[in-house]
Write an enzyme that holds these catalytic residues in place. Structure first.
Site, short mmCIF file in Angstrom:
data_model
loop_
_atom_site.label_atom_id
_atom_site.label_comp_id
_atom_site.label_asym_id
_atom_site.label_seq_id
_atom_site.Cartn_x
_atom_site.Cartn_y
_atom_site.Cartn_z
N ARG A 2 39.04 49.80 30.49
CA ARG A 2 40.12 49.89 31.86
C ARG A 2 40.01 50.95 32.32
NH1 ARG A 2 40.95 47.54 27.31
NH2 ARG A 2 42.17 48.71 25.91
N ARG A 6 38.67 55.98 36.72
CA ARG A 6 39.22 57.79 37.38
C ARG A 6 39.30 58.53 36.99
NH1 ARG A 6 45.05 56.62 34.53
NH2 ARG A 6 44.15 56.13 32.80
N ARG A 15 38.44 56.33 47.36
CA ARG A 15 40.04 56.62 47.35
C ARG A 15 41.34 56.75 48.30
NH1 ARG A 15 43.72 55.35 43.12
NH2 ARG A 15 45.41 55.56 44.33
N ASP A 51 45.06 45.94 39.66
CA ASP A 51 46.42 46.28 38.33
C ASP A 51 47.33 45.15 37.89
OD1 ASP A 51 47.43 49.13 37.32
OD2 ASP A 51 49.08 47.74 37.56
N TYR A 129 57.35 46.27 31.81
CA TYR A 129 57.85 46.95 32.82
C TYR A 129 58.85 46.14 33.80
CZ TYR A 129 53.47 49.49 32.50
OH TYR A 129 52.79 49.93 32.00
O1 CP3 Z 1 38.98 50.82 35.30
C1 CP3 Z 1 38.78 49.66 35.84
O2 CP3 Z 1 39.41 50.39 37.00
C2 CP3 Z 1 40.14 48.66 35.90
C3 CP3 Z 1 40.83 48.07 36.48
C4 CP3 Z 1 41.98 48.10 35.81
C5 CP3 Z 1 43.24 48.74 36.41
N1 CP3 Z 1 44.60 48.20 35.97
C6 CP3 Z 1 43.24 50.08 36.98
C7 CP3 Z 1 44.22 50.97 37.79
C8 CP3 Z 1 43.21 47.56 34.96
C9 CP3 Z 1 42.57 46.68 34.00
C10 CP3 Z 1 44.24 47.97 34.80
C11 CP3 Z 1 45.23 47.46 34.28
C12 CP3 Z 1 46.85 47.87 33.88
N2 CP3 Z 1 47.17 47.94 34.15
C13 CP3 Z 1 46.76 47.87 32.44
C14 CP3 Z 1 46.85 46.85 31.38
C15 CP3 Z 1 46.30 47.98 30.43
C16 CP3 Z 1 46.29 48.77 29.44
O3 CP3 Z 1 46.39 50.01 29.95
O4 CP3 Z 1 46.89 49.43 28.57
C17 CP3 Z 1 48.41 48.19 32.40
C18 CP3 Z 1 49.31 48.80 31.00
C19 CP3 Z 1 48.72 48.21 33.62
C20 CP3 Z 1 49.95 49.63 34.59
C21 CP3 Z 1 49.08 50.39 34.58
N3 CP3 Z 1 48.84 50.92 35.77
C22 CP3 Z 1 49.55 51.93 33.84
C23 CP3 Z 1 49.55 52.30 32.91
C24 CP3 Z 1 48.65 53.13 35.29
C25 CP3 Z 1 48.09 54.68 34.82
C26 CP3 Z 1 49.04 55.17 34.84
C27 CP3 Z 1 48.51 56.17 35.23
O5 CP3 Z 1 47.53 57.50 36.67
O6 CP3 Z 1 48.66 57.47 34.34
C28 CP3 Z 1 47.93 52.15 36.29
C29 CP3 Z 1 47.33 53.04 37.63
C30 CP3 Z 1 46.44 52.37 38.12
N4 CP3 Z 1 45.85 51.46 37.32
C31 CP3 Z 1 44.53 53.00 38.27
C32 CP3 Z 1 43.54 52.55 37.41
C33 CP3 Z 1 42.65 52.97 38.29
C34 CP3 Z 1 45.10 55.08 38.14
C35 CP3 Z 1 45.17 54.52 39.62
C36 CP3 Z 1 44.89 56.06 39.98
O7 CP3 Z 1 45.36 57.22 39.95
O8 CP3 Z 1 43.99 56.35 40.64
#
Ligand code: CP3
Length: 319
Positions: A2, A6, A15, A51, A129
């Site tokens: 997951r 990024r 993006r 997400d 959250y």
């Molecule tokens: O690889 C993928 O793109 C799969 C899709 C996916 C995303 N988020 C895309 C995303 C999945 C399966 C998730 C799940 C998700 N999101 C969870 C459960 C899995 C885990 O990590 O425990 C949780 C807790 C979230 C909440 C969330 N959203 C977090 C903790 C973050 C990261 C924040 C950061 O930048 O450190 C996000 C943002 C996010 N979700 C990104 C992506 C590709 C990064 C967005 C970016 O800045 O480009």
């Protein structure tokens, strides 16, 4: 893997300046990003780009996803009145979920046979959250609400379970052939609290997915003590983070449950021989299970060298 996207330059390129939520709700862009790690790394399945907070946003909850921070909510949910204000509109309906379904259909078409895994945040992790309003280390706001106002907690869990189930069912009906329920932060609970105040809600979500006829995977971090309980929620496969060896996890699960995991994301930055030895160890320990889906124990760090991931996939396939 997951959030694998990024680490990819092609992800950052498509993006551009689009916000995370805008990207998730653009079916063409979501489908393209979903396919990128498959094209580059040759993994055996794709995970839908979205997400866990997307279905909340589609239900009208005010939320943004901040780079480097994660989800941030305008109004934390701390009282029975907050819960009532949140839940009166209910979970997102088919019309609200249409951009998600369209993204899944488009991704499935472009993947041309590579299976697509759908996902959702589990009721507790969504509630963590919502209660805190943003990421936190020990999820105190949620754990407090559970005990200070059990009725508000129960109403919140009923709502997050409905949101989570609606998101999964929409993805399955649009073509996802398996789903993963992420209870990322559930490791903050003791088992008795998990079983009394969380498991029934997770079980409802997993049952809704199973009723659509697809296998389910259930995962949380720091859940070494909760593995059997997570399985009792009704999942077919239990995901394991890097803290517990898969052979130990299999034993705790009674020896009959397939597992997913659990390459330590920290080792992606280690010299190749160190990472290779770790991956071989993970695969060896996974042989104790009746089935093993190899992945990371948690997300891909954004500064990971994508070529390391490609090499890792080749190694796993060779094993
Ligand atoms: O690889 C993928 O793109 C799969 C899709 C996916 C995303 N988020 C895309 C995303 C999945 C399966 C998730 C799940 C998700 N999101 C969870 C459960 C899995 C885990 O990590 O425990 C949780 C807790 C979230 C909440 C969330 N959203 C977090 C903790 C973050 C990261 C924040 C950061 O930048 O450190 C996000 C943002 C996010 N979700 C990104 C992506 C590709 C990064 C967005 C970016 O800045 O480009």
């Amino acid at each position: 893997m997951r959030q694998a996207g990024r680490s990819l330059p092609e992800y950052r390129q498509v993006r551009g300046q689009t916000t995370m939520l805008q990207a998730c709700l653009d079916p063409d862009l979501a489908a393209e990003i979903t396919c990128q790690p498959v094209r580059r790394h040759g993994v055996d399945a794709a995970i839908f780009f979205s997400d866990i907070v997307v279905p909340l946003a589609l239900a009208g909850v005010e939320v943004t996803i901040e780079p480097g921070v994660g989800p941030v909510f305008a109004r934390p949910v701390r009282t029975v009145a907050d819960v009532a204000a949140l839940t009166h509109t209910g979970p997102p309906d088919d019309e609200a979920l249409a951009p998600v379904a369209a993204g899944v259909r488009e991704a499935v078409a472009r993947l041309a046979g590579t299976p697509l895994i759908g996902f959702a945040g589990a009721p507790f992790t969504l509630a963590a959250y919502l209660a805190q309003g943003r990421a936190s280390r020990d999820h105190l706001a949620a754990r407090r609400l559970m005990h200070t106002d059990p009725a508000a907690w129960a109403a919140l869990m009923e709502y997050t379970a409905a949101v989570s189930a609606a998101f999964l069912v929409a993805q399955i009906r649009a073509g996802a052939v398996a789903v993963q329920l992420f209870d990322s932060w559930v490791g903050s609970l003791r088992e008795a609290d998990y079983r009394a105040h969380v498991l029934p809600a997770s079980a409802k979500v997993l049952a809704a997915a199973k009723a659509e006829g697809v296998p389910t995977i259930h995962f949380g971090t720091g859940t070494g003590e909760l593995l059997a309980a997570l399985h009792d929620a009704g999942a077919d496969v239990v995901g394991v983070d890097h803290r517990v060896g898969l052979d130990v996890a299999v034993q705790r699960l009674g020896g009959t449950t397939p597992v997913q995991g659990n390459i330590d994301p920290a080792l992606l930055a280690a010299p190749w021989p160190v990472l290779e030895a770790h991956v071989r160890d993970v695969v060896d320990r996974g042989r104790a299970a009746p089935g093993h889906v190899v992945n990371l124990g948690h997300g891909v760090p954004p500064d990971t060298d994508p070529d390391v991931l490609t090499r890792l996939v080749r190694l796993v396939h060779s094993l």
